[in-house]
Write an enzyme that holds these catalytic residues in place. Structure first.
Site, PDB file in Angstrom:
ATOM      1  N   ASN A 168       7.422 -52.345 -78.159  1.00 23.38           N
ATOM      2  CA  ASN A 168       6.784 -51.287 -77.375  1.00 23.38           C
ATOM      3  C   ASN A 168       6.179 -50.268 -78.324  1.00 23.38           C
ATOM      4  O   ASN A 168       6.648 -50.093 -79.447  1.00 23.38           O
ATOM      5  CB  ASN A 168       7.839 -50.601 -76.489  1.00 23.38           C
TER       6      ASN A 168
ATOM      7  N   HIS B  58       5.343 -46.169 -78.429  1.00 23.79           N
ATOM      8  CA  HIS B  58       5.709 -44.930 -77.735  1.00 23.79           C
ATOM      9  C   HIS B  58       5.026 -43.757 -78.433  1.00 23.79           C
ATOM     10  O   HIS B  58       5.051 -43.678 -79.666  1.00 23.79           O
ATOM     11  CB  HIS B  58       7.229 -44.751 -77.771  1.00 23.79           C
TER      12      HIS B  58
ATOM     13  N   SER C 280       5.365 -44.404 -82.422  1.00 22.53           N
ATOM     14  CA  SER C 280       6.381 -45.308 -82.963  1.00 22.53           C
ATOM     15  C   SER C 280       6.253 -46.671 -82.298  1.00 22.53           C
ATOM     16  O   SER C 280       6.063 -46.750 -81.078  1.00 22.53           O
ATOM     17  CB  SER C 280       7.795 -44.784 -82.661  1.00 22.53           C
TER      18      SER C 280
ATOM     19  N   ASP D  15      13.413 -46.486 -74.934  1.00 19.48           N
ATOM     20  CA  ASP D  15      12.782 -45.955 -76.154  1.00 19.48           C
ATOM     21  C   ASP D  15      13.780 -45.783 -77.307  1.00 19.48           C
ATOM     22  O   ASP D  15      13.643 -44.868 -78.126  1.00 19.48           O
ATOM     23  CB  ASP D  15      12.102 -44.599 -75.860  1.00 19.48           C
TER      24      ASP D  15
HETATM   25  C1  GRF Z   1       0.106 -45.050 -75.042  1.00 17.01           C
HETATM   26  O1  GRF Z   1       0.140 -43.683 -75.343  1.00 17.01           O
HETATM   27  C2  GRF Z   1       1.399 -45.702 -75.439  1.00 17.01           C
HETATM   28  O2  GRF Z   1       1.995 -45.110 -76.549  1.00 17.01           O
HETATM   29  C3  GRF Z   1       2.259 -45.471 -74.221  1.00 17.01           C
HETATM   30  O3  GRF Z   1       1.385 -45.605 -73.125  1.00 17.01           O
HETATM   31  C4  GRF Z   1       0.055 -45.297 -73.542  1.00 17.01           C
HETATM   32  C5  GRF Z   1      -0.780 -46.469 -73.182  1.00 17.01           C
HETATM   33  O4  GRF Z   1      -2.144 -46.213 -73.365  1.00 17.01           O
HETATM   34  N1  GRF Z   1       3.370 -46.401 -74.174  1.00 17.01           N
HETATM   35  P1  GRF Z   1      -3.185 -47.415 -73.164  1.00 17.01           P
HETATM   36  O5  GRF Z   1      -2.975 -47.992 -71.784  1.00 17.01           O
HETATM   37  O6  GRF Z   1      -2.949 -48.422 -74.239  1.00 17.01           O
HETATM   38  O7  GRF Z   1      -4.528 -46.759 -73.274  1.00 17.01           O
END
Ligand code: GRF
Length: 192
Positions: free
Chosen positions: A107, A109, A136, A145
């Site tokens: 993932n 984050h 991260s 997370d």
């Molecule tokens: C990103 O900020 C990611 O870190 C978080 O969700 C957002 C997704 O953005 N998990 P996108 O859909 O890739 O534009």
């Protein structure tokens, strides 16, 4: 390395992975499918443009979390991925789901974990008076997370930043970080 990407929204990280692949910068990773739990998620268009198979599986069509997760696992397993990449997939995952993909589920984050797990990361970083924010990439475990961090990237918080301006700066950094991590996992540079 077969990669299935799960999305819920705008899909800019997915686009970054697609672009990296097109530039030959994704190692031996292949994006074999994109699955969204939201019909109309922007990222679905990016996948279609890149000729990547897409599926929509709405959590609203299932009675509870586990039923949805089991259906999702079926859809994922159909593609036999070695890696499942969460890219803005806005669902809490059941323990059963996480266990099924242990060591092959990552993932991204938008904070410097362990700071600011959960939502509203950018506003919380600003409100705390931080001068540095970031993103991260981590292995996914049962606790939200909280899995082992693979790599982080930092960006400055500058005077006058709002959650929106900071989010944009962090996203730019995410788009470099995530493809690099997927590449390095595919090449065995990063292991669980
Ligand atoms: C990103 O900020 C990611 O870190 C978080 O969700 C957002 C997704 O953005 N998990 P996108 O859909 O890739 O534009």
């Amino acid at each position: 390395m077969r990669v299935v990407c799960l999305i819920s929204g705008s899909g800019t990280n997915l686009q970054a992975l697609i672009d990296a692949k097109a530039r030959g910068e994704l190692g031996v990773a292949d994006l074999v499918a994109v699955i969204s739990n939201v019909a109309g998620a922007g990222g679905l268009d990016y996948a279609l443009d890149a000729n990547i198979p897409t599926e929509i599986l709405s959590h609203r069509d299932f009675a509870d979390r586990l039923e949805f997760d089991r259906a999702l696992m079926q859809r994922i397993d159909h593609y036999q991925p070695q890696l499942v990449v969460l890219a803005g997939f806005m669902r809490i995952l059941s323990n059963e789901f996480v266990a099924a993909y242990r060591h092959r589920l990552i993932n991204i984050h938008p904070s410097l974990l362990p700071k600011y797990k959960g939502l509203d990361t950018h506003q919380r970083a600003i409100d705390s008076g931080d001068t540095v924010a970031g993103a991260s990439v981590h292995w996914v475990t049962e606790a939200l997370d909280s899995g082992a961090i693979i790599r982080q990237t930092e960006v400055p918080i500058v005077p006058g930043d709002t959650a929106e301006t900071l989010k944009a700066r962090v996203l730019d950094a995410e788009h470099v970080l995530y493809p690099a991590v997927v590449r390095d996992i595919s090449l065995g540079v990063v292991t669980p």
